[in-house]
Every structure is written in structure tokens, then in C-alpha cells.
Design an enzyme around this catalytic site. Structure first.
Site, PDB file in Angstrom:
ATOM      1  NE  ARG A  42      -4.977  -6.325 -36.380  1.00  0.00           N
ATOM      2  CZ  ARG A  42      -3.963  -7.036 -35.893  1.00  0.00           C
ATOM      3  NH1 ARG A  42      -4.061  -7.612 -34.693  1.00  0.00           N
ATOM      4  NH2 ARG A  42      -2.829  -7.143 -36.550  1.00  0.00           N
ATOM      5  CG  ASP A  43      -1.209  -4.514 -33.785  1.00  0.00           C
ATOM      6  OD1 ASP A  43      -1.577  -5.187 -32.810  1.00  0.00           O
ATOM      7  OD2 ASP A  43      -0.021  -4.409 -34.124  1.00  0.00           O
ATOM      8  CG  HIS A 256       4.095  -5.164 -37.142  1.00  0.00           C
ATOM      9  ND1 HIS A 256       2.810  -4.862 -37.557  1.00  0.00           N
ATOM     10  CD2 HIS A 256       4.045  -5.148 -35.788  1.00  0.00           C
ATOM     11  CE1 HIS A 256       2.033  -4.685 -36.502  1.00  0.00           C
ATOM     12  NE2 HIS A 256       2.768  -4.850 -35.414  1.00  0.00           N
ATOM     13  CG  HIS A 258       4.920  -3.840 -31.125  1.00  0.00           C
ATOM     14  ND1 HIS A 258       3.795  -3.733 -30.340  1.00  0.00           N
ATOM     15  CD2 HIS A 258       4.512  -4.393 -32.296  1.00  0.00           C
ATOM     16  CE1 HIS A 258       2.749  -4.204 -31.005  1.00  0.00           C
ATOM     17  NE2 HIS A 258       3.160  -4.621 -32.182  1.00  0.00           N
ATOM     18  CB  CYS A 289       0.773  -8.245 -28.276  1.00  0.00           C
ATOM     19  SG  CYS A 289       0.365  -9.955 -28.675  1.00  0.00           S
ATOM     20  CG  ASN A 298       1.874  -1.321 -33.638  1.00  0.00           C
ATOM     21  OD1 ASN A 298       2.240  -2.355 -34.156  1.00  0.00           O
ATOM     22  ND2 ASN A 298       0.706  -1.213 -33.026  1.00  0.00           N
TER      23      ASN A 298
END
Length: 353
Positions: A42-43, A256, A258, A289, A298
Site C-alpha cells: 500500500r504505502d 513509521h 521514512h 507520499c 519507508n
């Protein structure tokens, strides 16, 4: 901003706290087990410019399911006009529910929902799959949702077209509906350590307030996200101290990071020392993003696993298998593999130097 000195003996303190490895079944109940949430499907994929086929996405999820990971972000029920790469999420969800990927452990598949309509779409897929399966369903999987708020007004308006308070009010009915369906809820607080519009000085107290609000609404876990990768070790510690002061337990908290400025693993170690045991990462370092220009991927799952294992802690995930997947998906996307540990592991496996 309060100045925080890094504490001495960071690595030795971690090793002292985790003096021995344990069996994976035992480790899940102890402080030396780290749960990694794999966000690659997803991300990791949402910001890719090249169109990615449904088959490739399903292959990625199926491969990840065999590594030992227990939570996978599988997609997002957002309108395709917002995030085109997530247009096939309903089909992915349907496939997973009807024919779960082979795995030696239970896996929770998580889907981002931006609003009640998104959750209703997910529930529709779940209900149809349940009807089709009838009494034959013995799946060892579960379905979860995640939702998001932002730590700054500028990012909230850019990302959700509303203020922080308005976004939280929009979240409330999502959580309520999820609870009536017995769906676990994961919250995100974006740009917690730096905003592309307001800069690096995001208020730790504000982040703590938003996190506490999400938990009070009924979120089961909140992932505090350094969306821009601006976080540093002292500011990460300052944020964690603010969260602790707000009464937020480490068991309700995930981090989380990055890796835009190369600080993701440094900040991870700060989180580990503070007692956090849930971290998000993306295979091959995939990610970015759409609302934060310049933010890179990430922290890579392979690098995170290597770091955690090197400290004598446990993830239950195969570094070798994850490294193979990182190389494979990077090749599929036509991009460089961003994981140093992954590339080094493959080199070792293949007999290189």
C-alpha cells in the site's frame, strides 16, 4: 524546543535488556519481540508512477505472506482519481478473502479507508466473501482498517481538505462502524516529525493529543509517522517522551519512519530503547507520499529486520526471503533496490563478497 541529550550506552542498554533469544512463540509475549508491519503493497506502491498490474500486486502479497510477517497493508479504499495505484484494492481484498495466501502463521490484512464510504466498500467485499464461503470458511487471516489524521493544519488541509479537528470528527463514525463489525482499527498520525509545508518543528504535544484522541475513539493502535523523514534522534526521543507524558502505552503505539535523510534506523533504535515494539517498513524501501514532495521511501523491511536481529531481538521474519522479494519487486518496478541489508544478504547467499 526542548533539547534532549542522547543517552550513552544505547546499544549496550538494548543488549542488556534482551540478553538472549527466545523461541518465536515465547517471544511474542516478551519484550524482545518486535512486530513489523509490512506496508509495501500500500504505502510502498501508492506513489509509483508506472502502472502496476493486479497480478504483480497479488504476487507481492503472496510472497510476503510466506516470510513470517504477521501484518500486511494490502491496499487502500480511496477513489482512484486520488491514488490511481490503489484502484484494484477491492479485487485484492476479494482475492485474499476467497483464497488467502499460503502462510505458516496468521496474517492480518490491513486496508486504508479515508472515510465512511471507503469502509462501507470494504464491508461490502467482506460480506460478499462471507456469503460465498458460507460455513466452509476456516481462513487463518483477519481484516483490519487504518485511517489517518495529520499533525499540522497545512498538511491536513492539503491531504484531507479540512482542519485537524474536522478530520478527527470525520474519523469518529469510521471507528464506530468498524467496531460494530468487529474490525480492528489502526490510526496514523502523519508528519509527526516534520511537515513539507510547516517545516520540522511539529509540536510533540499536538501529536500526543491527536494520538490520544484516536485511542479514546476506539483505535486499537496508532502509528506515529515521520512522513517526510525529517526526524532526528533527539526530536524522536522528545516526541516519545511527550507521548508517554500523555499516558499513551507503548503497546498502543507504532512508529513509521521514512528514510529521506538517512535517519530512519537511527530513529528506530531510539524507539526500541524507549520500549516501542511495533514498527512499519516497506520491502525494498518502497514508498513515498503524494502530498510530500521529496519524501523518499519507508525504511526498508530488510534493513529493519537486520538491525533488530543484530540487537538480539526477534521478528519471526526471514531476512533471506524478504531480501529476495525486495530484489524481485524492485526489478518489476524498474527501480533500484533501496535496501542495503537486502542487497548484502543476497550477495552473501549467492556467494559474493
Amino acid at each position: 524546543m526542548m533539547s534532549v541529550r542522547p543517552r550513552p550506552g544505547l546499544f549496550s542498554a538494548l543488549r542488556a535488556a534482551c540478553p538472549r533469544r527466545r523461541l518465536s512463540t515465547e517471544a511474542r509475549l516478551t519484550s524482545d519481540h518486535v512486530r513489523i508491519v509490512e506496508v509495501g503493497p500500500r504505502d510502498g506502491l501508492q506513489n509509483e508512477k508506472k502502472s502496476i498490474s493486479l497480478e504483480t500486486k497479488l504476487q507481492l502479497i503472496e510472497k510476503l505472506a510466506k516470510t513470517g510477517v504477521t501484518t500486511i497493508e494490502a491496499g487502500s479504499f480511496v477513489p482512484a482519481k486520488w491514488v490511481p495505484q490503489m484502484a484494484s484494492t477491492a479485487e485484492i481484498c476479494e482475492k485474499i478473502l476467497q483464497s488467502p495466501p499460503q502462510s505458516s502463521n496468521t496474517i492480518a490484512y490491513n486496508y486504508l479507508v479515508p472515510n465512511v464510504r471507503g469502509l462501507e466498500s470494504l464491508i461490502k467485499v467482506m460480506d460478499a466473501a462471507e456469503t460465498a464461503a458460507g460455513s466452509q470458511s476456516t481462513s487463518d487471516t483477519s481484516t483490519e482498517i487504518s485511517l489517518f489524521a495529520a499533525a499540522t493544519e497545512a498538511f491536513s488541509k492539503a491531504n484531507t481538505n479540512c482542519s485537524i479537528d474536522e478530520s478527527l470528527e470525520r474519523i469518529r463514525p469510521i471507528v464506530t462502524l468498524a467496531k460494530t463489525k468487529d474490525i480492528r482499527v489502526r490510526g496514523y498520525v502523519s508528519v509527526a516529525l516534520g511537515c513539507p509545508y510547516e517545516g520540522p518543528d511539529v509540536s510533540p504535544t499536538k501529536v500526543a493529543d491527536i494520538t490520544a484522541t484516536l485511542l479514546e475513539m476506539g483505535a486499537d493502535e496508532v502509528s506515529v509517522a515521520d512522513t517526510t523523514g525529517m526526524g532526528t534522534a533527539p526530536r524522536t526521543m522528545e516526541l516519545l517522551q511527550a507521548l508517554k507524558a500523555a499516558g499513551i502505552a507503548n503497546t498502543d503505539l507504532a512508529l513509521h519512519f521514512h528514510d529521506t535523510y538517512g535517519q530512519a534506523l537511527v530513529n528506530t533504535i531510539v524507539g526500541l530503547e524507549h520500549g516501542v515494539r511495533i514498527f512499519d517498513s516497506s520491502v525494498g524501501g518502497l514508498g513515498g507520499c503524494p502530498y510530500s514532495k521529496g519524501a523518499t521511501g519507508n525504511v526498508s523491511t530488510e534493513d529493519l529486520i537486520h538491525t533488530v536481529h543484530s540487537l538480539g531481538m526477534n521478528t519471526g521474519i526471514s531476512l533471506e526471503e524478504m531480501s529476495r522479494i525486495g530484489a524481485w519487486i524492485s526489478g518489476e518496478l524498474g527501480r533500484e533496490n533501496q535496501s542495503r541489508a537486502g542487497k548484502a544478504t543476497l550477495s552473501r547467499i549467492e556467494g559474493g563478497c
